[in-house]
Design a protein around this motif. Structure first.
Motif, mmCIF file in Angstrom:
data_model
loop_
_atom_site.group_PDB
_atom_site.id
_atom_site.type_symbol
_atom_site.label_atom_id
_atom_site.label_comp_id
_atom_site.label_asym_id
_atom_site.label_seq_id
_atom_site.Cartn_x
_atom_site.Cartn_y
_atom_site.Cartn_z
ATOM 1 N N SER A 1 0.833 -1.204 0.000
ATOM 2 C CA SER A 1 0.000 0.000 0.000
ATOM 3 C C SER A 1 0.867 1.254 0.000
ATOM 4 C CB SER A 1 -0.913 0.001 1.226
ATOM 5 O OG SER A 1 -1.786 -1.107 1.193
ATOM 6 N N ALA A 2 1.971 1.225 0.794
ATOM 7 C CA ALA A 2 2.874 2.375 0.831
ATOM 8 C C ALA A 2 3.527 2.594 -0.523
ATOM 9 C CB ALA A 2 3.937 2.171 1.911
ATOM 10 N N SER A 3 3.913 1.463 -1.140
ATOM 11 C CA SER A 3 4.524 1.573 -2.463
ATOM 12 C C SER A 3 3.550 2.137 -3.482
ATOM 13 C CB SER A 3 5.027 0.204 -2.912
ATOM 14 O OG SER A 3 5.527 0.258 -4.226
ATOM 15 N N SER A 4 2.283 1.686 -3.404
ATOM 16 C CA SER A 4 1.264 2.178 -4.332
ATOM 17 C C SER A 4 1.005 3.670 -4.125
ATOM 18 C CB SER A 4 -0.026 1.388 -4.127
ATOM 19 O OG SER A 4 -1.055 1.893 -4.945
ATOM 20 N N ALA A 5 0.948 4.104 -2.840
ATOM 21 C CA ALA A 5 0.725 5.521 -2.552
ATOM 22 C C ALA A 5 1.897 6.365 -3.034
ATOM 23 C CB ALA A 5 0.509 5.720 -1.061
ATOM 24 N N LEU A 6 3.124 5.823 -2.825
ATOM 25 C CA LEU A 6 4.317 6.549 -3.264
ATOM 26 C C LEU A 6 4.300 6.733 -4.775
ATOM 27 C CD1 LEU A 6 7.055 7.761 -2.393
ATOM 28 C CD2 LEU A 6 8.066 5.514 -2.812
ATOM 29 N N THR A 7 3.929 5.658 -5.483
ATOM 30 C CA THR A 7 3.872 5.739 -6.945
ATOM 31 C C THR A 7 2.785 6.701 -7.396
ATOM 32 O OG1 THR A 7 4.630 3.447 -7.097
ATOM 33 C CG2 THR A 7 3.583 4.388 -9.049
ATOM 34 N N ARG A 8 1.638 6.686 -6.688
ATOM 35 C CA ARG A 8 0.508 7.515 -7.078
ATOM 36 C C ARG A 8 0.832 9.008 -6.990
ATOM 37 N NH1 ARG A 8 -2.849 6.282 -3.267
ATOM 38 N NH2 ARG A 8 -3.444 4.316 -4.240
ATOM 39 N N TYR A 9 1.569 9.393 -5.944
ATOM 40 C CA TYR A 9 1.833 10.811 -5.735
ATOM 41 C C TYR A 9 3.190 11.255 -6.286
ATOM 42 C CZ TYR A 9 -2.195 10.610 -2.633
ATOM 43 O OH TYR A 9 -3.439 10.435 -2.137
ATOM 44 N N LEU A 10 4.165 10.364 -6.250
ATOM 45 C CA LEU A 10 5.504 10.751 -6.688
ATOM 46 C C LEU A 10 5.618 10.802 -8.210
ATOM 47 C CD1 LEU A 10 8.408 11.468 -5.963
ATOM 48 C CD2 LEU A 10 8.936 9.022 -5.911
ATOM 49 N N ALA A 11 5.036 9.806 -8.873
ATOM 50 C CA ALA A 11 5.167 9.739 -10.334
ATOM 51 C C ALA A 11 4.620 10.987 -11.031
ATOM 52 C CB ALA A 11 4.482 8.478 -10.861
ATOM 53 N N PRO A 12 3.405 11.462 -10.686
ATOM 54 C CA PRO A 12 2.933 12.694 -11.350
ATOM 55 C C PRO A 12 3.813 13.900 -11.056
ATOM 56 C CG PRO A 12 1.112 11.553 -10.280
ATOM 57 C CD PRO A 12 2.367 10.899 -9.807
ATOM 58 N N THR A 13 4.367 13.962 -9.837
ATOM 59 C CA THR A 13 5.237 15.088 -9.492
ATOM 60 C C THR A 13 6.503 15.077 -10.331
ATOM 61 O OG1 THR A 13 4.409 15.074 -7.220
ATOM 62 C CG2 THR A 13 6.486 16.213 -7.610
ATOM 63 N N VAL A 14 7.123 13.893 -10.430
ATOM 64 C CA VAL A 14 8.340 13.775 -11.241
ATOM 65 C C VAL A 14 8.030 14.063 -12.701
ATOM 66 C CG1 VAL A 14 10.114 12.174 -12.049
ATOM 67 C CG2 VAL A 14 9.423 12.162 -9.649
ATOM 68 N N SER A 15 6.902 13.539 -13.187
ATOM 69 C CA SER A 15 6.517 13.770 -14.582
ATOM 70 C C SER A 15 6.279 15.253 -14.847
ATOM 71 C CB SER A 15 5.252 12.970 -14.905
ATOM 72 O OG SER A 15 4.800 13.237 -16.206
ATOM 73 N N SER A 16 5.616 15.927 -13.924
ATOM 74 C CA SER A 16 5.350 17.360 -14.098
ATOM 75 C C SER A 16 6.637 18.160 -14.111
ATOM 76 C CB SER A 16 4.437 17.861 -12.973
ATOM 77 O OG SER A 16 3.191 17.211 -13.007
ATOM 78 N N PHE A 17 7.576 17.775 -13.240
ATOM 79 C CA PHE A 17 8.852 18.498 -13.189
ATOM 80 C C PHE A 17 9.596 18.372 -14.508
ATOM 81 C CE2 PHE A 17 13.457 18.242 -12.610
ATOM 82 C CZ PHE A 17 13.719 19.516 -12.130
ATOM 83 N N PHE A 18 9.676 17.156 -15.042
ATOM 84 C CA PHE A 18 10.417 16.959 -16.283
ATOM 85 C C PHE A 18 9.707 17.612 -17.463
ATOM 86 C CE2 PHE A 18 12.690 13.653 -13.938
ATOM 87 C CZ PHE A 18 13.975 13.876 -14.369
ATOM 88 N N THR A 19 8.371 17.668 -17.434
ATOM 89 C CA THR A 19 7.645 18.377 -18.491
ATOM 90 C C THR A 19 7.945 19.865 -18.448
ATOM 91 O OG1 THR A 19 5.846 16.740 -18.431
ATOM 92 C CG2 THR A 19 5.361 18.878 -19.429
ATOM 93 N N TYR A 20 7.888 20.443 -17.254
ATOM 94 C CA TYR A 20 8.197 21.867 -17.080
ATOM 95 C C TYR A 20 9.643 22.148 -17.477
ATOM 96 C CZ TYR A 20 7.996 26.457 -14.804
ATOM 97 O OH TYR A 20 8.005 27.800 -14.560
ATOM 98 N N PHE A 21 10.531 21.238 -17.071
ATOM 99 C CA PHE A 21 11.955 21.348 -17.390
ATOM 100 C C PHE A 21 12.156 21.357 -18.905
ATOM 101 C CE2 PHE A 21 16.164 19.545 -18.070
ATOM 102 C CZ PHE A 21 16.941 20.186 -17.118
#
Length: 285
Positions: free
Chosen positions: A92-112
């Protein structure tokens, strides 16, 4: 640098410097910025690969303890219910981490990526290193000028004007705050945009890093993470000839589609001669 038609009218900036070495930005400086940029990108990619291939569960302390082989390992293994519960929580922790971290990382690289694409500097030198240098101009009050160190044949392409292409409204806002940037910004003949080689404070340095004050974080990204994309501002030192002085030996060609200005030798340029451009560019249809 003197003000020309096709340039924003403002008082030129006088730089107390008698001569500049053969390259405005030497290979050591450019190599340093490019190595820093490559190291940061490599680190980001490595972290993404490791987190994807290893997974969060591999770093769980319970998982590491249970996997050890020892005479008492069997006694240390918890009950099946506890193991199932622990793995469920970890999943569950891994799923939550993926749910919130992945969009953040994706947004950063898109903005970058968008900042790198739209706010990066353009410009290229077509002649070899050291053929053009910056020295004190013979034009009164012009500061530094551009000089040849060896003969340049007629028709030779010197390079394209360096800087960030900015829309007119964005550039004029910057010009209102920092009028000195008008000494070096090139205005296109359709008045829709400018090429600006100056930094965030409107001053010109040896390198143009890029970035835009209109985009939050863009200047920091270009100066720190994308510093390897910085370009020399040498061609921005070119002046117009003074009234009553020697004539032009370079003409400029403006391409409105690609938003570039290219300089060509209009006559043979001897060695140790100041390079002087025409007042109006030739516009490419």
């Amino acid at each position: 640098m003197m003000i020309t038609i096709g340039m924003v009218a403002s008082k030129p900036v006088i730089i107390n410097q008698s001569t500049v070495t053969a390259r405005m930005a030497g290979p050591q400086l450019l190599l340093t910025h490019r190595c820093r940029c490559l190291r940061l990108i490599s680190l980001a990619v490595l972290l993404l690969l490791v987190s994807d291939s290893v997974g969060v569960d591999a770093f769980h302390p319970c998982q590491q303890r249970w996997s050890r082989s020892s005479p008492t390992a069997a006694a240390a293994v918890p009950s099946e219910e506890l193991l199932s519960s622990t793995l469920s929580i970890s999943s569950s922790a891994s799923s939550a981490l993926t749910r919130y971290l992945a969009p953040t990382v994706s947004s950063f690289f898109t903005y970058f990526a968008l900042a790198a694409a739209y706010d990066r500097p353009q410009g290229k030198m077509f002649v070899g290193d050291g053929i053009l240098v910056a020295r004190q101009s013979q034009v009164p009050g012009a500061g530094l000028g551009l000089y040849s160190t060896e003969p340049i044949p007629e028709g030779t392409a010197l390079g394209t004007y360096p800087g960030v292409v900015r829309e007119a409204n964005a550039y004029l806002k910057k010009y209102g705050q920092f009028p000195q940037c008008g000494s070096y910004a090139w205005r296109f003949t359709d008045n829709a945009s400018y090429v600006d080689p100056t930094d965030a404070a409107g001053n010109i340095g040896e390198l143009c890093f890029g970035g835009s004050a209109a985009v939050p974080g863009s200047i920091w990204i270009h100066e720190n993470l994308l510093s390897g994309l910085a370009l020399p501002t040498l061609l921005a030192r070119i002046n117009e000839p003074p009234i009553g002085g020697p004539g032009c030996n370079v003409f400029s060609r403006e391409d409105l589609d690609s938003r570039t200005i290219t300089f060509y030798a209009s006559i043979p340029i001897p060695a140790n001669c100041e390079v002087r451009k025409n007042t109006s560019p030739v516009v490419v249809d």
